[in-house]
Write a protein that holds these residues in place. Structure first.
Motif, PDB file in Angstrom:
ATOM      1  N   ASN A 185       0.842  -1.195   0.000  1.00 56.43           N
ATOM      2  CA  ASN A 185       0.000   0.000   0.000  1.00 56.43           C
ATOM      3  C   ASN A 185       0.876   1.243   0.000  1.00 56.43           C
ATOM      4  OD1 ASN A 185      -2.479  -1.496   0.241  1.00 56.43           O
ATOM      5  ND2 ASN A 185      -1.923  -1.876   2.380  1.00 56.43           N
ATOM      6  N   PRO A 186       1.320   1.684  -1.176  1.00 53.48           N
ATOM      7  CA  PRO A 186       2.165   2.896  -1.200  1.00 53.48           C
ATOM      8  C   PRO A 186       1.361   4.118  -0.779  1.00 53.48           C
ATOM      9  CG  PRO A 186       1.559   2.225  -3.405  1.00 53.48           C
ATOM     10  CD  PRO A 186       1.080   1.140  -2.507  1.00 53.48           C
TER      11      PRO A 186
ATOM     12  N   LEU B  78      -3.047   8.540  14.630  1.00 53.91           N
ATOM     13  CA  LEU B  78      -2.367   7.257  14.705  1.00 53.91           C
ATOM     14  C   LEU B  78      -3.052   6.197  13.848  1.00 53.91           C
ATOM     15  CD1 LEU B  78      -1.534   7.019  18.518  1.00 53.91           C
ATOM     16  CD2 LEU B  78       0.021   7.564  16.654  1.00 53.91           C
ATOM     17  N   ALA B  79      -4.389   6.286  13.755  1.00 45.39           N
ATOM     18  CA  ALA B  79      -5.117   5.282  12.982  1.00 45.39           C
ATOM     19  C   ALA B  79      -4.796   5.364  11.501  1.00 45.39           C
ATOM     20  CB  ALA B  79      -6.618   5.429  13.205  1.00 45.39           C
ATOM     21  N   ASN B  80      -4.537   6.568  10.988  1.00 48.13           N
ATOM     22  CA  ASN B  80      -4.239   6.741   9.569  1.00 48.13           C
ATOM     23  C   ASN B  80      -2.778   6.485   9.221  1.00 48.13           C
ATOM     24  OD1 ASN B  80      -6.899   7.478   9.041  1.00 48.13           O
ATOM     25  ND2 ASN B  80      -6.498   9.645   9.478  1.00 48.13           N
ATOM     26  N   ALA B  81      -1.937   6.254  10.239  1.00 51.87           N
ATOM     27  CA  ALA B  81      -0.503   6.056  10.008  1.00 51.87           C
ATOM     28  C   ALA B  81      -0.183   4.565  10.045  1.00 51.87           C
ATOM     29  CB  ALA B  81       0.315   6.797  11.057  1.00 51.87           C
ATOM     30  N   THR B  82       0.923   4.210   9.401  1.00 50.20           N
ATOM     31  CA  THR B  82       1.398   2.825   9.441  1.00 50.20           C
ATOM     32  C   THR B  82       2.074   2.547  10.779  1.00 50.20           C
ATOM     33  OG1 THR B  82       3.498   3.429   8.435  1.00 50.20           O
ATOM     34  CG2 THR B  82       1.714   2.813   6.936  1.00 50.20           C
ATOM     35  N   ALA B  83       2.405   1.265  11.026  1.00 47.81           N
ATOM     36  CA  ALA B  83       3.010   0.888  12.299  1.00 47.81           C
ATOM     37  C   ALA B  83       4.335   1.608  12.547  1.00 47.81           C
ATOM     38  CB  ALA B  83       3.194  -0.626  12.364  1.00 47.81           C
TER      39      ALA B  83
ATOM     40  N   LYS C 214       5.058   4.481  15.647  1.00 50.07           N
ATOM     41  CA  LYS C 214       6.164   4.492  16.586  1.00 50.07           C
ATOM     42  C   LYS C 214       6.938   5.812  16.503  1.00 50.07           C
ATOM     43  CE  LYS C 214       5.800   0.357  18.402  1.00 50.07           C
ATOM     44  NZ  LYS C 214       5.528   0.180  19.850  1.00 50.07           N
ATOM     45  N   GLN C 215       7.081   6.351  15.306  1.00 49.14           N
ATOM     46  CA  GLN C 215       7.809   7.610  15.165  1.00 49.14           C
ATOM     47  C   GLN C 215       7.059   8.755  15.846  1.00 49.14           C
ATOM     48  OE1 GLN C 215       8.703   8.660  11.164  1.00 49.14           O
ATOM     49  NE2 GLN C 215       9.519  10.666  11.675  1.00 49.14           N
ATOM     50  N   ILE C 216       5.729   8.784  15.657  1.00 46.99           N
ATOM     51  CA  ILE C 216       4.928   9.854  16.272  1.00 46.99           C
ATOM     52  C   ILE C 216       5.021   9.773  17.793  1.00 46.99           C
ATOM     53  CG2 ILE C 216       2.586  10.725  16.552  1.00 46.99           C
ATOM     54  CD1 ILE C 216       2.012   9.742  13.710  1.00 46.99           C
ATOM     55  N   LEU C 217       4.878   8.546  18.325  1.00 48.99           N
ATOM     56  CA  LEU C 217       4.942   8.396  19.778  1.00 48.99           C
ATOM     57  C   LEU C 217       6.339   8.705  20.298  1.00 48.99           C
ATOM     58  CD1 LEU C 217       2.826   5.117  20.104  1.00 48.99           C
ATOM     59  CD2 LEU C 217       2.114   7.439  20.697  1.00 48.99           C
ATOM     60  N   GLY C 218       7.371   8.315  19.539  1.00 46.12           N
ATOM     61  CA  GLY C 218       8.732   8.625  19.965  1.00 46.12           C
ATOM     62  C   GLY C 218       8.994  10.120  20.003  1.00 46.12           C
ATOM     63  N   GLU C 219       8.457  10.845  19.033  1.00 44.13           N
ATOM     64  CA  GLU C 219       8.634  12.298  19.025  1.00 44.13           C
ATOM     65  C   GLU C 219       7.926  12.958  20.202  1.00 44.13           C
ATOM     66  OE1 GLU C 219       8.959  12.686  14.171  1.00 44.13           O
ATOM     67  OE2 GLU C 219       7.059  13.012  15.195  1.00 44.13           O
ATOM     68  N   ARG C 220       6.836  12.328  20.691  1.00 46.21           N
ATOM     69  CA  ARG C 220       6.160  12.858  21.879  1.00 46.21           C
ATOM     70  C   ARG C 220       6.899  12.488  23.165  1.00 46.21           C
ATOM     71  NH1 ARG C 220       1.127  15.271  21.700  1.00 46.21           N
ATOM     72  NH2 ARG C 220       0.661  15.846  19.550  1.00 46.21           N
ATOM     73  N   LEU C 221       7.499  11.284  23.198  1.00 49.03           N
ATOM     74  CA  LEU C 221       8.138  10.833  24.424  1.00 49.03           C
ATOM     75  C   LEU C 221       9.501  11.479  24.647  1.00 49.03           C
ATOM     76  CD1 LEU C 221       7.331   7.002  24.285  1.00 49.03           C
ATOM     77  CD2 LEU C 221       6.474   8.630  25.974  1.00 49.03           C
ATOM     78  N   PHE C 222      10.249  11.702  23.565  1.00 44.26           N
ATOM     79  CA  PHE C 222      11.626  12.160  23.711  1.00 44.26           C
ATOM     80  C   PHE C 222      11.760  13.450  24.520  1.00 44.26           C
ATOM     81  CE2 PHE C 222      15.447  14.383  22.245  1.00 44.26           C
ATOM     82  CZ  PHE C 222      16.407  13.428  22.512  1.00 44.26           C
ATOM     83  N   PRO C 223      10.976  14.529  24.246  1.00 44.85           N
ATOM     84  CA  PRO C 223      11.148  15.758  25.047  1.00 44.85           C
ATOM     85  C   PRO C 223      10.768  15.571  26.508  1.00 44.85           C
ATOM     86  CG  PRO C 223       9.277  15.959  23.575  1.00 44.85           C
ATOM     87  CD  PRO C 223       9.993  14.722  23.174  1.00 44.85           C
ATOM     88  N   LEU C 224       9.791  14.660  26.767  1.00 45.61           N
ATOM     89  CA  LEU C 224       9.401  14.433  28.163  1.00 45.61           C
ATOM     90  C   LEU C 224      10.506  13.702  28.921  1.00 45.61           C
ATOM     91  CD1 LEU C 224       5.676  13.349  27.590  1.00 45.61           C
ATOM     92  CD2 LEU C 224       6.544  15.621  28.192  1.00 45.61           C
TER      93      LEU C 224
ATOM     94  N   GLN D  19      -0.736  11.622   2.091  1.00 47.61           N
ATOM     95  CA  GLN D  19      -0.137  10.979   3.249  1.00 47.61           C
ATOM     96  C   GLN D  19       1.313  11.399   3.418  1.00 47.61           C
ATOM     97  OE1 GLN D  19      -0.797   6.909   2.332  1.00 47.61           O
ATOM     98  NE2 GLN D  19      -2.831   6.842   3.276  1.00 47.61           N
ATOM     99  N   VAL D  20       2.043  11.576   2.293  1.00 45.24           N
ATOM    100  CA  VAL D  20       3.430  12.020   2.376  1.00 45.24           C
ATOM    101  C   VAL D  20       3.514  13.405   2.983  1.00 45.24           C
ATOM    102  CG1 VAL D  20       5.468  12.584   1.026  1.00 45.24           C
ATOM    103  CG2 VAL D  20       4.135  10.553   0.468  1.00 45.24           C
ATOM    104  N   GLN D  21       2.570  14.267   2.614  1.00 40.23           N
ATOM    105  CA  GLN D  21       2.574  15.601   3.192  1.00 40.23           C
ATOM    106  C   GLN D  21       2.272  15.550   4.688  1.00 40.23           C
ATOM    107  OE1 GLN D  21      -0.202  17.830   0.869  1.00 40.23           O
ATOM    108  NE2 GLN D  21       1.089  17.864  -0.961  1.00 40.23           N
ATOM    109  N   GLN D  22       1.368  14.617   5.068  1.00 46.66           N
ATOM    110  CA  GLN D  22       1.089  14.483   6.490  1.00 46.66           C
ATOM    111  C   GLN D  22       2.315  13.996   7.253  1.00 46.66           C
ATOM    112  OE1 GLN D  22      -2.255  11.927   6.835  1.00 46.66           O
ATOM    113  NE2 GLN D  22      -3.741  13.405   6.053  1.00 46.66           N
ATOM    114  N   GLN D  23       3.106  13.093   6.599  1.00 48.50           N
ATOM    115  CA  GLN D  23       4.322  12.633   7.257  1.00 48.50           C
ATOM    116  C   GLN D  23       5.289  13.782   7.465  1.00 48.50           C
ATOM    117  OE1 GLN D  23       5.920   9.470   4.960  1.00 48.50           O
ATOM    118  NE2 GLN D  23       4.084   8.201   5.095  1.00 48.50           N
ATOM    119  N   GLY D  24       5.348  14.708   6.502  1.00 50.68           N
ATOM    120  CA  GLY D  24       6.237  15.851   6.653  1.00 50.68           C
ATOM    121  C   GLY D  24       5.799  16.780   7.750  1.00 50.68           C
TER     122      GLY D  24
END
Length: 649
Positions: free
Chosen positions: A542-543, A571-576, A580-590, A548-553
């Motif tokens: 599923n390319p 999160l539902a519209n993103a791949t696995a 993980k990248q979205i959650l990691g970006e939220r966790l890292f500053p905390l 979706q690419v713009q949303q990733q940016g």
């Protein structure tokens, strides 16, 4: 597994099935033999060119007991109105060729079939195979073979059955003699004969004249001239002597003698019809081969002839290249051309010029095909070799297509779906960009220090790989260790440099007097850079679309100050991996606020947890702190273990 330790060592779970109808397929045999037990494989042997059945197959069972059950209960059952013949599969032909335990039976009644002969001889021992010879129409030829497991059983059957009456016929049972030994015996017997065959004499020959002609060479026991219905001689007869010497003397004296009307008499050993046919056939084949050898490299085969080309036209076209001894266009029963013919030259050089000049030349309305003539057997062998070479080339081409190098290295097998090639814990692919983004740097020295700390954390992440595997709940430690170590080595330098470049860009812009809000231009630039670093393979299922690419940016801007709350639809519209990248970006500053120097390691360890628990940790700071403290404890324990091992070394 052999129930007879003293018998041959054959494959107990493999059966040979013979006398099959040509329409029998593997599916029919599976339906037949699967009732006896689980079938492992079935193969019907076929001709390599026509793919027609050769009349036999191999059936492999999983258990020897099932194969034995099929042999006992299904032997000689009807398939397509033809009884099948089942025996144990013997891959080693030495047992068959040795003749041990093999018995020959002749003078059988026409009504005796394979099953009847099996039932008759099975009383003397275990039978490996038995068969009654049949003609093309399936009728018995009056003889057969029985192969016993032991030589003792074969000898017993010869003693008991030889000379017995089977269906009012006295049968002969004896040891099977191989063809070579039989031909040798026939050759020796040919020298010891008493019956003489005479032919090629006139119609006036009768029994009395025949007796007078052959009586001087020895005592005659019988003589006969074969006559027609009207009583006239048919030109041949027989004379039987009492001794072999007399018969040999008659042959030597009268064979080739000229009789009345210029006819040459033939006198020789009397032969049976089958023996005489075999001898004539052998002589004909020898003459044919000699003739072909003498014409080799001078006889040309010409096909694709126009209907208007006859023998004279064919000779005329080829006469320019040498002397032609014969030229013939083959005709059918109605006298029409079959489209091919032969041209024979007197020398190989002339034939070579004829092939070179005439092949492909148009005569009439068709281009000719000219080549050296071949025997039918040689041509079949040549075509079979070409076909097998073509099939082998096609198979090698398919294998090369299956295992061709892909752009990213390795080999791609198209028959296996790429996401399902391996079974077990899924290992995330190695990225050239970090799987989580750091806090947007501020234009002060603290940002540079945080970048250096994060870089140092990534460079040392390989050391903490096994610790992360111990911390990861519900997964294999080995797979996690390998993945984390590979990620750390590949991403450490690139991630640290990206953080430094972003900090320098912000510092330079503010030093120049630009009033840029934090989280605007620098964050967008970093997002665009990360978006361009992604490269999707051509075989992914599923390319993503352009939206979706713009949303990733735009994802990396979510951890800036004043951002909107994290929603489940994102999160539902993103791949696995993207989740993980979205959650990691939220966790890292905390995590960076609590342990700046270990933020990279701890974030990587926490991302091994399920997404639902990570969301709960983002909402509940106490739960996050508990998990972070647990990760720090694991890291410290691992560091202590490494220190002890280094001291020991």
């Amino acid at each position: 597994m052999n129930p007879n330790p003293g018998g041959p060592n054959y494959q107990m779970a493999s059966l040979y099935v013979g006398d099959l109808h040509e329409d029998i397929s593997e599916a029919m045999l599976f339906d037949k033999f699967s009732t006896a037990g689980p079938v492992l494989s079935i193969r019907v042997c076929r001709d390599c060119l026509s793919r027609t059945s050769l009349g036999y197959a191999y059936v492999n069972f999983q258990q020897p007991a099932d194969a034995e059950r099929a042999l006992d209960t299904m032997n000689f059952d009807l398939l397509k109105n033809r009884p099948i013949r089942i025996m144990w599969s013997q891959r080693d032909p030495s047992l068959r060729r040795s003749g041990v335990g093999n018995v020959f039976i002749k003078n059988l009644d026409k009504c005796i079939d394979n099953k009847a002969i099996y039932d008759t001889f099975s009383a003397f021992g275990n039978i490996l195979s038995c068969k009654v010879a049949q003609d093309e129409k399936g009728n018995s030829k009056g003889y057969g073979f029985v192969h016993f497991e032991t030589e003792e059983a074969a000898n017993t059957s010869i003693e008991k059955v030889n000379g017995m009456l089977l269906h009012s016929k006295k049968v002969y049972v004896g040891r099977f003699i191989p063809r070579k030994e039989r031909e040798k015996e026939l050759g020796e017997k040919a020298k010891l004969f008493t019956n003489v065959y005479i032919k090629n004499f006139g119609e006036d020959m009768n029994d009395d004249k025949l007796y007078e002609m052959f009586e001087p060479f020895g005592k005659i026991t019988s003589h006969k001239v074969v006559t027609k219905d009207d009583g006239k001689s048919r030109g041949f007869g027989f004379v039987a002597y009492e001794t072999t010497e007399a018969a040999e003397a008659a042959v030597n004296a009268l064979n080739g003698k000229e009789v009345s009307e210029g006819k040459v008499l033939y006198v020789g050993r009397a032969q049976k019809k089958a023996e005489r046919q075999q001898e004539l056939k052998r002589k004909f084949e020898e003459l044919k081969k000699q003739r072909h050898d003498s014409l080799q490299a001078v006889n040309l085969y010409v096909k694709n002839l126009d209907d208007t080309v006859d023998d004279e036209r064919l000779r005329q076209e080829f006469s320019l290249y040498g002397t032609i001894t014969s030229a013939k266009v083959m005709l059918d029963e109605d006298g029409r051309s079959k489209g091919f013919g032969f041209v024979c030259f007197n020398s190989p050089d002339a034939a070579t010029r004829g092939v070179t000049e005439m092949n492909g030349r148009i005569i009439g309305s068709k281009p000719l095909y000219v080549a050296l003539a071949q025997r039918k057997e040689d041509r079949k062998a040549h075509l079979a070799t070409q076909y097998m070479r073509h099939v082998s080339g096609m198979r090698m081409q398919q294998i090369n297509q299956m295992f061709q190098p892909s752009g990213a290295g390795g080999f791609f097998v198209p028959t296996l779906p790429q996401p399902q090639r391996f079974f077990g814990p899924q290992v995330a692919p190695i990225r050239s960009t970090p799987r989580w983004a750091p806090q947007a740097p501020r234009p002060n020295p603290t940002t540079q220090g945080a970048a250096n700390a994060a870089a140092a954390g990534f460079q040392n992440a390989a050391m903490a790989a096994s610790a992360a595997a111990q911390f990861r709940p519900g997964a294999a430690a080995a797979a996690s260790s390998v993945r984390v170590a590979q990620q750390a080595q590949a991403q450490a330098g690139a991630h640290a440099q990206a953080i430094r470049n972003t900090a320098r860009a912000i510092t330079g812009q503010q030093a120049g007097g630009a009033n840029i809000p934090i989280g605007a231009t620098p964050v967008a630039s970093a997002a665009q850079q990360r978006a361009t670093n992604y490269k999707y393979t051509s075989n992914m299922r599923n390319p993503p679309t352009q939206q979706q690419v713009q949303q990733q940016g735009a994802v990396p801007a979510m951890h800036q100050k004043g951002q909107e709350p994290l929603i489940a639809s994102l999160l539902a519209n993103a791949t696995a991996p993207e989740q993980k990248q979205i959650l990691g970006e939220r966790l890292f500053p905390l995590i960076e606020r609590m342990y700046p120097h270990l933020a990279g390691k701890i974030t990587g360890m926490l991302l091994e947890i399920e997404n639902s628990e990570l969301l709960h940790m983002l909402e509940d700071s106490s739960s996050l702190k508990a998990k972070v403290d647990e990760a720090v404890a694991v890291l410290q324990a691992h560091q202590a273990k490494q220190t002890v091992s280094q001291k020991i070394e």
